[in-house]
Write an enzyme that holds these catalytic residues in place. Structure first.
Site, mmCIF file in Angstrom:
data_model
loop_
_atom_site.group_PDB
_atom_site.id
_atom_site.type_symbol
_atom_site.label_atom_id
_atom_site.label_comp_id
_atom_site.label_asym_id
_atom_site.label_seq_id
_atom_site.Cartn_x
_atom_site.Cartn_y
_atom_site.Cartn_z
ATOM 1 N N LYS A 1 -5.469 10.935 17.138
ATOM 2 C CA LYS A 1 -6.192 9.817 17.660
ATOM 3 C C LYS A 1 -5.174 8.476 17.442
ATOM 4 C CE LYS A 1 -10.732 11.252 17.321
ATOM 5 N NZ LYS A 1 -10.279 12.730 17.564
ATOM 6 N N ASP B 1 -25.605 -10.803 -7.354
ATOM 7 C CA ASP B 1 -25.782 -9.911 -7.940
ATOM 8 C C ASP B 1 -25.917 -10.087 -9.530
ATOM 9 O OD1 ASP B 1 -26.093 -6.940 -8.904
ATOM 10 O OD2 ASP B 1 -24.136 -6.367 -7.930
ATOM 11 N N LEU C 1 0.301 11.271 4.964
ATOM 12 C CA LEU C 1 -0.381 10.628 3.760
ATOM 13 C C LEU C 1 -1.496 11.697 3.601
ATOM 14 C CD1 LEU C 1 1.080 8.157 4.664
ATOM 15 C CD2 LEU C 1 -0.955 7.127 5.264
#
Length: 346
Positions: free
Chosen positions: A55, A175, A45
């Site tokens: 990891k 908002d 990717l």
DNA sequence: GTGACGAGCGCATCTCA
DNA sequence: TGAGATGCGCC
DNA sequence: GTCAC
């Protein structure tokens, strides 16, 4: 930038390449449709390199990451996370506080002199701001605000954006976007509002604040926004101000009535009339939807942002903004199938 | 191996000439 | 005192 | 740190 991220090996340095790279990797992974079963697979990717792949393998094999365990165990990281719960406290302020021996919110409450206005309010409301706003309450806030704005001046137009507009069952804050026909991006008559497009300006800082601060008077925007905020404060709905300028208010509100006990974060942005629909589109999100729509715009030879939709010339230079009469028109210009806000949760 | 890149803006506050 | 820098929040 | 060169 960060004063001395080199001297103290910090676990979170906000501006390190680490953070943005990791964010990119995390974004790529979280949007990947299939389950990742090996680092090697993830490696294919975009944005995943050897380190991240290693990891992933470690996590898949052991169920945890040694490095992450170490970070979690570190006192400084724990304290930073704790202090950062307070609105207005970021990595720099947290480090400063920790250096001064303050590591918990309890210790912070004992040292109010260390906090500025925003942080003081952030600490006061820390728990309330962390609680989600149920859709029903957000709807009540919307009704209240739209009613109050309309009675102030019927020419205002206002829309509650964000996840609420996308139909979310709960929201983190409210908002509100507002506009007014007297306030446009050309700034004719209103005085100095450069035509913002955000594309080629760097980190341009204008002297917007000084015009407001000086006694002489507010800009047109300042007056229009200030009038709304004042009106919403009159009845006690707006309870506090974190910051307020000519075009953006950030503050705190609470509906009248015994059933509403929690203070909520409220942002109000005043947007130039001709930019309103693009702003509503942008601030409705989602993040990912915006990215996809902007990418589509580029393919169609347009650049799209919160300020407008502009055609790209053959040279790649953006032209004049296309006049936009509705959110839907933006979709139409781009030949992008219209999606109502509820279907923009990507 | 080297260099480019990562969003960008409004507001508050600090820093410094 | 004012210009510029920095910290922070935020789709 | 990752990517394009």
């Amino acid at each position: 930038m960060c004063a001395d991220s080199s001297s103290t090996p910090s676990t979170f340095s906000s501006d390190s390449k680490f953070s943005s790279t990791s964010r990119k990797a995390a974004s790529v992974l979280s949007h990947h449709p299939e389950r990742i079963t090996s680092g090697e697979q993830a490696r294919q990717l975009a944005g995943i390199g050897r380190k991240i792949a290693d990891k992933i393998d470690e996590f898949l094999q052991t169920g945890h990451l040694r490095k992450l365990d170490k970070i979690r165990a570190s006192d400084v990281a724990v304290a930073t996370a704790e202090l950062s719960r307070v609105s207005g406290i970021g990595p720099a302020k947290a480090r400063q506080l920790i250096d001064g021996g303050v590591r918990t919110l309890e210790e912070l409450r004992a040292r109010p002199e260390l906090l500025n206005r925003h942080q003081t309010l952030g600490l006061r409301y820390v728990t309330e701001f962390e609680s989600r706003i149920p859709r029903q309450e957000a709807a009540a806030i919307e009704r209240h605000v739209l009613h109050r704005v309309a009675e102030l001046d019927g020419r205002y137009r206002a829309t509650v954006c964000g996840s609420y507009r996308r139909g979310a069952e709960s929201s983190g804050d409210v908002d509100l976007l507002i506009t007014h026909p007297d306030y446009t991006s050309d700034g004719a008559e209103t005085g100095r509002r450069r035509t913002v497009d955000g594309a080629e300006t760097g980190r341009g800082r204008s002297a917007a604040g000084s015009a407001t601060a000086r006694g002489s008077g507010r800009s047109a925007g300042g007056r229009l926004l200030g009038a709304v905020v004042d009106h919403l404060s009159q009845d006690g709905f707006v309870t506090d101000t974190l910051s307020q300028g000519d075009s953006k208010f950030m503050g705190v509100c609470r509906l009248p009535g015994a059933q509403y006990t929690t203070h909520r974060r409220l942002d109000i942005r005043l947007v130039p009339h001709d930019q309103y629909h693009c702003a509503v589109l942008y601030f409705t999100g989602s993040d990912e939807f915006n990215r996809q729509m902007r990418a589509h715009a580029l393919e169609q030879g347009f650049t799209l942002n919160e300020y407008g939709l502009r055609p790209l010339g053959t040279t790649g230079v953006a032209g004049e903004p296309v006049p936009v009469g509705s959110e839907r028109e933006v979709f139409e210009y781009l030949q992008y199938p219209y999606r109502p806000p509820e279907q923009r949760n990507l």
